[in-house]
Design an enzyme around this catalytic site. Sequence first.
Site, PDB file in Angstrom:
ATOM      1  N   CYS A 242       0.803  -1.236   0.000  1.00 31.66           N
ATOM      2  CA  CYS A 242       0.000   0.000   0.000  1.00 31.66           C
ATOM      3  C   CYS A 242       0.834   1.283   0.000  1.00 31.66           C
ATOM      4  O   CYS A 242       0.424   2.275  -0.608  1.00 31.66           O
ATOM      5  CB  CYS A 242      -0.991  -0.018   1.155  1.00 31.66           C
TER       6      CYS A 242
ATOM      7  N   HIS B 104      -3.295   6.979   3.192  1.00 29.48           N
ATOM      8  CA  HIS B 104      -3.713   5.743   2.532  1.00 29.48           C
ATOM      9  C   HIS B 104      -5.126   5.435   3.023  1.00 29.48           C
ATOM     10  O   HIS B 104      -5.399   5.443   4.214  1.00 29.48           O
ATOM     11  CB  HIS B 104      -2.750   4.609   2.891  1.00 29.48           C
TER      12      HIS B 104
ATOM     13  N   ASN C 271     -10.416   0.315  -0.121  1.00 24.39           N
ATOM     14  CA  ASN C 271      -8.958   0.332  -0.068  1.00 24.39           C
ATOM     15  C   ASN C 271      -8.404  -0.159  -1.413  1.00 24.39           C
ATOM     16  O   ASN C 271      -8.513  -1.336  -1.733  1.00 24.39           O
ATOM     17  CB  ASN C 271      -8.505  -0.582   1.082  1.00 24.39           C
TER      18      ASN C 271
HETATM   19  N1  COA Z   1     -19.600  -8.011   8.423  1.00 23.25           N
HETATM   20  C1  COA Z   1     -20.091  -8.406   9.587  1.00 23.25           C
HETATM   21  N2  COA Z   1     -19.288  -8.883  10.564  1.00 23.25           N
HETATM   22  C2  COA Z   1     -17.969  -8.931  10.328  1.00 23.25           C
HETATM   23  C3  COA Z   1     -17.400  -8.526   9.120  1.00 23.25           C
HETATM   24  C4  COA Z   1     -18.282  -8.043   8.126  1.00 23.25           C
HETATM   25  N3  COA Z   1     -17.842  -7.619   6.915  1.00 23.25           N
HETATM   26  N4  COA Z   1     -16.074  -8.695   9.185  1.00 23.25           N
HETATM   27  C5  COA Z   1     -15.790  -9.182  10.406  1.00 23.25           C
HETATM   28  N5  COA Z   1     -16.949  -9.348  11.087  1.00 23.25           N
HETATM   29  C6  COA Z   1     -17.130  -9.890  12.432  1.00 23.25           C
HETATM   30  C7  COA Z   1     -16.032 -10.873  12.804  1.00 23.25           C
HETATM   31  O1  COA Z   1     -16.315 -12.141  12.262  1.00 23.25           O
HETATM   32  C8  COA Z   1     -16.147 -10.844  14.308  1.00 23.25           C
HETATM   33  O2  COA Z   1     -17.210 -11.673  14.690  1.00 23.25           O
HETATM   34  P1  COA Z   1     -17.059 -12.656  15.947  1.00 23.25           P
HETATM   35  O3  COA Z   1     -16.814 -11.745  17.120  1.00 23.25           O
HETATM   36  O4  COA Z   1     -18.355 -13.354  15.949  1.00 23.25           O
HETATM   37  O5  COA Z   1     -15.872 -13.512  15.625  1.00 23.25           O
HETATM   38  C9  COA Z   1     -16.542  -9.399  14.621  1.00 23.25           C
HETATM   39  O6  COA Z   1     -17.032  -8.850  13.396  1.00 23.25           O
HETATM   40  C10 COA Z   1     -15.407  -8.529  15.109  1.00 23.25           C
HETATM   41  O7  COA Z   1     -14.280  -8.792  14.291  1.00 23.25           O
HETATM   42  P2  COA Z   1     -12.957  -8.016  14.469  1.00 23.25           P
HETATM   43  O8  COA Z   1     -11.939  -8.562  13.497  1.00 23.25           O
HETATM   44  O9  COA Z   1     -12.587  -7.932  15.911  1.00 23.25           O
HETATM   45  O10 COA Z   1     -13.430  -6.574  13.985  1.00 23.25           O
HETATM   46  P3  COA Z   1     -12.632  -5.254  14.049  1.00 23.25           P
HETATM   47  O11 COA Z   1     -13.399  -4.271  14.826  1.00 23.25           O
HETATM   48  O12 COA Z   1     -11.195  -5.467  14.421  1.00 23.25           O
HETATM   49  O13 COA Z   1     -12.641  -4.791  12.526  1.00 23.25           O
HETATM   50  C11 COA Z   1     -11.288  -4.782  10.540  1.00 23.25           C
HETATM   51  C12 COA Z   1     -12.053  -5.628  11.531  1.00 23.25           C
HETATM   52  C13 COA Z   1     -10.701  -5.706   9.481  1.00 23.25           C
HETATM   53  C14 COA Z   1     -12.243  -3.790   9.890  1.00 23.25           C
HETATM   54  C15 COA Z   1     -10.167  -4.016  11.293  1.00 23.25           C
HETATM   55  O14 COA Z   1      -9.393  -4.919  12.045  1.00 23.25           O
HETATM   56  C16 COA Z   1      -9.256  -3.291  10.361  1.00 23.25           C
HETATM   57  O15 COA Z   1      -9.653  -2.338   9.717  1.00 23.25           O
HETATM   58  N6  COA Z   1      -7.989  -3.682  10.294  1.00 23.25           N
HETATM   59  C17 COA Z   1      -7.047  -3.066   9.354  1.00 23.25           C
HETATM   60  C18 COA Z   1      -7.257  -3.679   8.015  1.00 23.25           C
HETATM   61  C19 COA Z   1      -6.576  -2.915   6.934  1.00 23.25           C
HETATM   62  O16 COA Z   1      -6.668  -1.726   6.860  1.00 23.25           O
HETATM   63  N7  COA Z   1      -5.895  -3.659   6.067  1.00 23.25           N
HETATM   64  C20 COA Z   1      -5.248  -3.120   4.947  1.00 23.25           C
HETATM   65  C21 COA Z   1      -4.021  -2.420   5.349  1.00 23.25           C
HETATM   66  S1  COA Z   1      -3.200  -1.793   3.988  1.00 23.25           S
END
Ligand code: COA
Length: 323
Positions: free
Chosen positions: A113, A248, A278
């Site tokens: 990225c 980003h 993204n």
């Molecule tokens: N819809 C509904 N529920 C979802 C979901 C979606 N699209 N994606 C994840 N969930 C659920 C998970 O399964 C989890 O359920 P569970 O508790 O029953 O297991 C719950 O939501 C919480 O998941 P979690 O991973 O703790 O959520 P979060 O608040 O950390 O958000 C991201 C997840 C991926 C949005 C967050 O971690 C993030 O933005 N990380 C950075 C990712 C990124 O930017 N990557 C690219 C970098 S260049």
Amino acid sequence: MYTHIVGTGSAVPARVVTNDDLSKIVDTSDEWIVSHTGIRQRHIVSAEENASTLGCTAAKRALEDAGIAPEEIGTIIVTSTTPDYAVYPSTACVIQGMLGAVNAAAFDVSAACPGFVYGLTIAKGLMQIDDRPVLVISTEIMSRTINWSDRNTCCLFGDGAGAVVLKNSDVPGGLGFHLIGADGTGALAIHREGGVRTEETARNAPGDLKMDGRAVFNFAVRSFCDIISKTFENYGWTEKDITWIVPHQANTRIIDAAVKRINVPVEKFYVNIDRFANTSSASIPIALDEMVKKGLIKTGDRMIFAAFGAGLVYGGVAVEWTK
Ligand code: COA
């Protein structure tokens, strides 16, 4: 000698996939995706499009904006996590041929990225020894690397390309302070197989993007804050000196978390993730081109590009707009 951005361009596929569309294929909802990421829709390629076609369109638009012919370009740098070919030829070479940039050297940069920020940094260094204009193109087809049945990742990414033309001149300003870095101990936090690391990976298809969302989130917030504070510290700018931070576009919650830790008002962050999701290294040049087209940047404006991603890597560039 100063290195300036003299042209911008971007290209996104026509097809739009909304959060409601996604909720028909995985267990998710518009409410969850918007509240956890800020994303409302993403553009997704058709079967005929790929990194070189999108990148070429963005590049042509940037060249036209700069008023520079393809033959004048000295080097083409492409950043992409989704190149046309796994290793060679480089996507930069493919685009060089499409553009007819017959005098240009061409190579790809692998920095995920932050690729665009790495690309600008390499270009500026290169332009100290070769004075000709450089084209930096960031082009990404994320939709072909994600598992469309994995709700954790499929809602996060989109496709698109952005490009800039860089030119040297004696006019002060342009690309200023650069900061690039890496933390290879987090190499597997976002990864995709398909390299020749083992017999098995060499012979099998690359598979889908895999990500430890929480680990990436924490790294992202930390690097964001580091880029901004180190730019202020080392370049002498303060929060009052800058008009924009162009981050980003990975997740609005990452930006919100960073804003709580640094002294920059959220209004100074340009955010368009709601419409594009993204797009990896293309996200900053797509945002930049949109800002230019909307007339949001004027001569003398100071801004910081800040990015993080797989590697793990991060990078920032401070720019004084001179176009
Ligand atoms: N819809 C509904 N529920 C979802 C979901 C979606 N699209 N994606 C994840 N969930 C659920 C998970 O399964 C989890 O359920 P569970 O508790 O029953 O297991 C719950 O939501 C919480 O998941 P979690 O991973 O703790 O959520 P979060 O608040 O950390 O958000 C991201 C997840 C991926 C949005 C967050 O971690 C993030 O933005 N990380 C950075 C990712 C990124 O930017 N990557 C690219 C970098 S260049």
